[in-house]
Design a protein around this motif. Structure first.
Motif, PDB file in Angstrom:
ATOM      1  N   UNK A 217       0.847  -1.192   0.000  1.00 37.76           N
ATOM      2  CA  UNK A 217       0.000   0.000   0.000  1.00 37.76           C
ATOM      3  C   UNK A 217       0.884   1.245   0.000  1.00 37.76           C
ATOM      4  N   UNK A 218       0.288   2.442  -0.145  1.00 34.63           N
ATOM      5  CA  UNK A 218       1.111   3.651  -0.221  1.00 34.63           C
ATOM      6  C   UNK A 218       2.103   3.814   0.926  1.00 34.63           C
ATOM      7  N   UNK A 219       1.702   3.468   2.156  1.00 38.44           N
ATOM      8  CA  UNK A 219       2.620   3.615   3.289  1.00 38.44           C
ATOM      9  C   UNK A 219       3.283   2.294   3.677  1.00 38.44           C
ATOM     10  N   UNK A 220       2.849   1.192   3.094  1.00 41.55           N
ATOM     11  CA  UNK A 220       3.232  -0.158   3.535  1.00 41.55           C
ATOM     12  C   UNK A 220       2.818  -0.335   4.994  1.00 41.55           C
ATOM     13  N   UNK A 221       3.651   0.055   5.914  1.00 39.94           N
ATOM     14  CA  UNK A 221       3.286   0.054   7.330  1.00 39.94           C
ATOM     15  C   UNK A 221       2.470   1.304   7.624  1.00 39.94           C
ATOM     16  N   UNK A 222       1.280   1.179   8.229  1.00 42.70           N
ATOM     17  CA  UNK A 222       0.527   2.397   8.569  1.00 42.70           C
ATOM     18  C   UNK A 222       1.309   3.236   9.563  1.00 42.70           C
ATOM     19  N   UNK A 223       1.029   4.535   9.579  1.00 44.40           N
ATOM     20  CA  UNK A 223       1.618   5.389  10.596  1.00 44.40           C
ATOM     21  C   UNK A 223       1.283   4.805  11.966  1.00 44.40           C
ATOM     22  N   UNK A 224       2.263   4.744  12.860  1.00 47.64           N
ATOM     23  CA  UNK A 224       2.093   4.027  14.127  1.00 47.64           C
ATOM     24  C   UNK A 224       1.931   4.983  15.306  1.00 47.64           C
ATOM     25  N   UNK A 225       0.799   4.859  15.993  1.00 50.02           N
ATOM     26  CA  UNK A 225       0.514   5.568  17.229  1.00 50.02           C
ATOM     27  C   UNK A 225       0.662   4.603  18.404  1.00 50.02           C
ATOM     28  N   UNK A 226       0.937   5.153  19.576  1.00 49.62           N
ATOM     29  CA  UNK A 226       0.941   4.347  20.793  1.00 49.62           C
ATOM     30  C   UNK A 226       0.652   5.251  21.978  1.00 49.62           C
ATOM     31  N   UNK A 227       0.081   4.664  23.038  1.00 46.00           N
ATOM     32  CA  UNK A 227      -0.346   5.489  24.164  1.00 46.00           C
ATOM     33  C   UNK A 227       0.023   4.879  25.513  1.00 46.00           C
ATOM     34  N   UNK A 228       1.013   4.023  25.564  1.00 44.61           N
ATOM     35  CA  UNK A 228       1.377   3.394  26.833  1.00 44.61           C
ATOM     36  C   UNK A 228       2.079   4.364  27.763  1.00 44.61           C
TER      37      UNK A 228
END
Length: 454
Positions: A217-228
């Motif tokens: 896909x355009x990004x391959x890996x989606x933009x990654x968020x995290x909230x730990x």
């Protein structure tokens, strides 16, 4: 030059997100969450206000810790009922051109291959505008609903999540080379098998073998968020996240969280500013400060303490029905969400929180601060928070839907633009390009980039 401010809207596919009781207001439309027009209108409003994205939270299970029953959550619609947020993304992406869409999906109940396939599909259908908020789940009720006797221990959930992400990186980045996709109609060759590789993973938690069936896909890996917010969650975020979601009720707590994250990024071999930090915040803005304060007072009258107790008990894993309102919150490690309790009892040692204090705070806006005033007053506070804590922007919650976001777009955004701290137009490209100003795909030294072939 003043720091630029980034804005996301923060919602869930439900009636009551972080302001239990407000659905009863005459003008509130949150009960229309089952209507596609509700979500399309929201997305178009946010894009008109040049929001970077719509951040969709999610949780698996009911809030049944308070009183040992889900009754309080059910009565007050405290994140119950709730639908799957993922199907909303193609719907809203079709109605917009630039708005990004972050969605929370837990690794606790998914197979890496199937989740990787789902996000690749979303990234294609949104033209590269999707982000994944990686969570490990914290409700025992969700584990039981999915056939598990109980949640794994807190830190083990993150150990498993590390391996989950490794499998996904191998699928997204390592199975198909860029040159594999031919689409050569004259030769009848869609893809070159020599440049498509089988993924082989045998680990502690997951085994996976075979070619990823989706083309990149355009990004391959989606933009990654995290909230730990726990120590283990912070290490996980420093290893994987490109955007990190912070929730702290005070400025000191927010500053402490931001410093801890920046330090952890350095320890992980990344630049301290390689991830964007977004703080949870609720904005109540109106044409005049008096009108904003009057609305806030009305919201306070309507707020449901019972709903707030249900949420806070679920987040912390502590049944607050067993405590008196004047009891002090003390930080203890639980197998629920450690960051929620830390927000009130550890991040800002200068303030002592009682159960009553925390419930009143949570009843409007969850674990983030509330800013009330006219556009100039709110803009002053947002600029001060960015400058004094080192964050990059805000995930803005709502109290009254869709009015909260309409007012932000009408009053606050023009004021921020006038001050030169908010964009005048969207950048081109994928969500990663718009937010990070880099290529569409993961860049070294991010761990995911190391799995790329070719």
């Amino acid at each position: 030059m003043p720091r630029q401010i980034r804005l996301n809207a923060f919602m869930m596919n439900c009636v009551g997100h972080l302001a239990p009781g407000q659905w009863t207001a005459p003008g509130d439309q949150s009960v229309s969450y089952l209507n596609t027009r509700y979500w399309v209108d929201l997305a178009q409003t946010l894009e008109a206000g040049l929001f970077d994205g719509l951040f969709l939270g999610d949780v698996t299970g009911l809030y049944d810790v308070y009183g040992g029953s889900p009754d309080a959550a059910l009565r007050t619609a405290a994140q119950t009922p709730m639908n799957d947020p993922v199907p909303l993304i193609p719907l809203m992406a079709h109605a917009t051109q630039h708005l990004g869409f972050g969605v929370t999906v837990s690794v606790a109940y998914e197979a890496p291959y199937l989740l990787a396939r789902r996000f690749t599909t979303l990234d294609h259908l949104s033209q590269g505008r999707v982000a994944w908020n990686v969570v490990t789940s914290y409700l025992q009720s969700g584990a039981r609903s999915l056939g598990q006797n109980e949640l794994r221990a807190h830190d083990e959930r993150y150990d498993r999540a590390d391996e989950f992400l490794e499998v996904c990186y191998k699928l997204w980045e390592g199975s198909w080379e860029d040159a594999a996709l031919q689409r050569d109609a004259s030769r009848g060759i869609y893809a070159d098998p020599a440049r498509i590789h089988s993924v082989e993973h045998k680990g502690r938690y997951f085994d996976s073998e075979g070619i990823f069936q989706c083309e990149p896909s355009p990004q391959r890996t989606p933009l990654l968020f995290q909230a730990g917010g726990s120590a283990r969650g912070t290490r996980f975020a420093a290893r994987h996240a490109e955007c990190i979601f912070l929730g702290a009720p005070t400025r000191n707590g927010l500053r402490s969280s931001a410093r801890a994250i920046r330090s952890a990024l350095s320890e992980a071999g990344r630049e301290p500013d390689s991830a964007l930090l977004f703080a949870m915040l609720t904005v109540i803005v109106d044409e005049t400060a008096e009108r904003a304060q009057a609305r806030y007072a009305a919201y306070r009258e309507r707020a449901s303490d019972e709903g707030a107790l249900a949420l806070l008990s679920g987040w912390t894993g502590i049944d607050l029905s067993r405590y008196r309102p004047d009891d002090t919150l003390s930080y203890v490690d639980t197998d629920a969400g450690q960051s929620a309790l830390a927000s009130f009892s550890k991040l800002d040692p200068e303030r002592e929180w009682t159960v009553r204090d925390a419930v009143e705070f949570v009843s409007i806006g969850g674990r983030g601060a509330v800013v009330v005033g006219d556009a100039a007053q709110v803009a002053d506070e947002l600029q001060a928070l960015v400058e004094e804590t080192g964050i990059d922007g805000f995930n803005l919650t709502w109290v009254e839907s869709p009015r909260t976001f309409h007012d932000i777009v009408q009053y606050l955004v023009p004021e921020l633009q006038r001050r030169g701290v908010y964009k005048q137009h969207y950048a081109e490209g994928t969500l990663r390009e718009k937010l990070l100003g880099q290529g569409a795909r993961l860049q070294a030294p991010h761990i995911g980039a190391s799995f790329r072939r070719g």
